[in-house]
Write a protein that holds these residues in place. Sequence first.
Motif, PDB file in Angstrom:
ATOM      1  N   GLU A 209     -31.902   7.009  22.577  1.00 15.62           N
ATOM      2  CA  GLU A 209     -31.346   7.679  21.393  1.00 15.62           C
ATOM      3  C   GLU A 209     -31.666   6.915  20.113  1.00 15.62           C
ATOM      4  N   SER A 210     -31.503   5.587  20.126  1.00 18.18           N
ATOM      5  CA  SER A 210     -31.779   4.813  18.909  1.00 18.18           C
ATOM      6  C   SER A 210     -33.269   4.824  18.577  1.00 18.18           C
TER       7      SER A 210
ATOM      8  N   TRP B 234     -32.940   1.802  13.957  1.00 13.63           N
ATOM      9  CA  TRP B 234     -31.675   1.976  14.670  1.00 13.63           C
ATOM     10  C   TRP B 234     -31.775   1.184  15.966  1.00 13.63           C
TER      11      TRP B 234
ATOM     12  N   TYR C 165     -29.497  -0.571  19.611  1.00 14.12           N
ATOM     13  CA  TYR C 165     -28.335  -0.445  20.488  1.00 14.12           C
ATOM     14  C   TYR C 165     -27.706  -1.823  20.651  1.00 14.12           C
ATOM     15  N   SER C 166     -26.423  -1.941  20.308  1.00 13.06           N
ATOM     16  CA  SER C 166     -25.699  -3.202  20.429  1.00 13.06           C
ATOM     17  C   SER C 166     -25.205  -3.358  21.867  1.00 13.06           C
ATOM     18  N   ARG C 167     -25.685  -4.413  22.533  1.00 13.69           N
ATOM     19  CA  ARG C 167     -25.263  -4.657  23.916  1.00 13.69           C
ATOM     20  C   ARG C 167     -23.814  -5.142  23.981  1.00 13.69           C
TER      21      ARG C 167
ATOM     22  N   ARG D  40     -21.307  -4.411  21.651  1.00 11.24           N
ATOM     23  CA  ARG D  40     -20.393  -3.328  21.278  1.00 11.24           C
ATOM     24  C   ARG D  40     -20.649  -2.049  22.077  1.00 11.24           C
ATOM     25  N   GLN D  41     -21.814  -2.010  22.710  1.00 14.55           N
ATOM     26  CA  GLN D  41     -22.224  -0.836  23.486  1.00 14.55           C
ATOM     27  C   GLN D  41     -22.195   0.432  22.643  1.00 14.55           C
ATOM     28  N   GLU D  42     -22.883   0.331  21.495  1.00 14.29           N
ATOM     29  CA  GLU D  42     -22.985   1.488  20.605  1.00 14.29           C
ATOM     30  C   GLU D  42     -24.222   1.366  19.739  1.00 14.29           C
ATOM     31  N   LEU D  43     -24.650   2.487  19.155  1.00 21.87           N
ATOM     32  CA  LEU D  43     -25.789   2.477  18.240  1.00 21.87           C
ATOM     33  C   LEU D  43     -25.386   1.816  16.935  1.00 21.87           C
ATOM     34  N   TRP D  44     -26.353   1.186  16.288  1.00 26.50           N
ATOM     35  CA  TRP D  44     -26.103   0.696  14.931  1.00 26.50           C
ATOM     36  C   TRP D  44     -27.366   0.865  14.086  1.00 26.50           C
TER      37      TRP D  44
END
Length: 207
Positions: free
Chosen positions: A33-34, A45, A47-49, A51-55
Motif C-alpha cells: 500500500e505505501s 510513504w 510502513y512503520s514496523r 507503530r504498524q501503520e503507514l506514514w
Amino acid sequence: MVKVKFDEKKLIPAVVQDAMSKEVLTVAYMNEESLQKTIETKETWFYSRSRQELWHKGATSGNTQQVVDIRYDCDQDALVVLVNPAGPACHKGSYSCFSDSLLNNETPSQSNDRFAIINVLEETIAKRAAERPEGSYTTYLFEHGLDKMLKKIGEEAGEVIIAAKNRDPEELRWEVADLLFHLLVVLREQKLPLDDVLNTLKERHSK
C-alpha cells in the motif's frame, strides 16, 4: 507495475537517496500500500514496523521527499528511491540519517580522485539547503533566493574575466573556485543534477 518481492512480513526495504548529491538519506520499509501511494503521489510513504501503520514522510514536519525515480535490484526484493528532499531526512534535523562514520575516511585532499572535492561540495550544499544552519554563507544564499545567487554568479564571472585579463594566475584560481561554488548552489536550487550537465558534455564530445 513490476512485481517486486515482499518478505515474509509483506515488507520491502527502501533506500532513499538524494537524486542530485547521491547521498543516502535514510533506509525505511514499504508494504504494497505505501509503495502504491508513493507511486501515485510522487512523495515517499513508508510502513512503520514499530507503530504498524503507514506514514507519509514530511506530513507533520513539512520535510517531504519528491520522488524522481524508484529502482529495484536484480532480485526484485529491495528498492532505491531517488528523491528531491524538501528539508532534513533525519528526525534529529540532519540532512541524512547517515551522518556518522565508523572509519576514518579520506579527506578530499588525500583522495586520488581529482574531482573528490566536487562531490564533497555537492553534499555540503545539499546539507546546508536542508538544514539551514545559522551563520552559514550557503544558508544565506538559500534564504535570499535565486536573484541573490544569480547576482553572485554575475559578480564572480566578471571577476574571472578581470583576473584572466590581468594574467594573474593566483587571482584567477580563487575567482574560478568562487564561480564554481556558486554554480553548484544554483544547480541545487534549480534541482538540476550536476550529472545532467556532465552528460551533456559527454554527448557534445561524442559528436
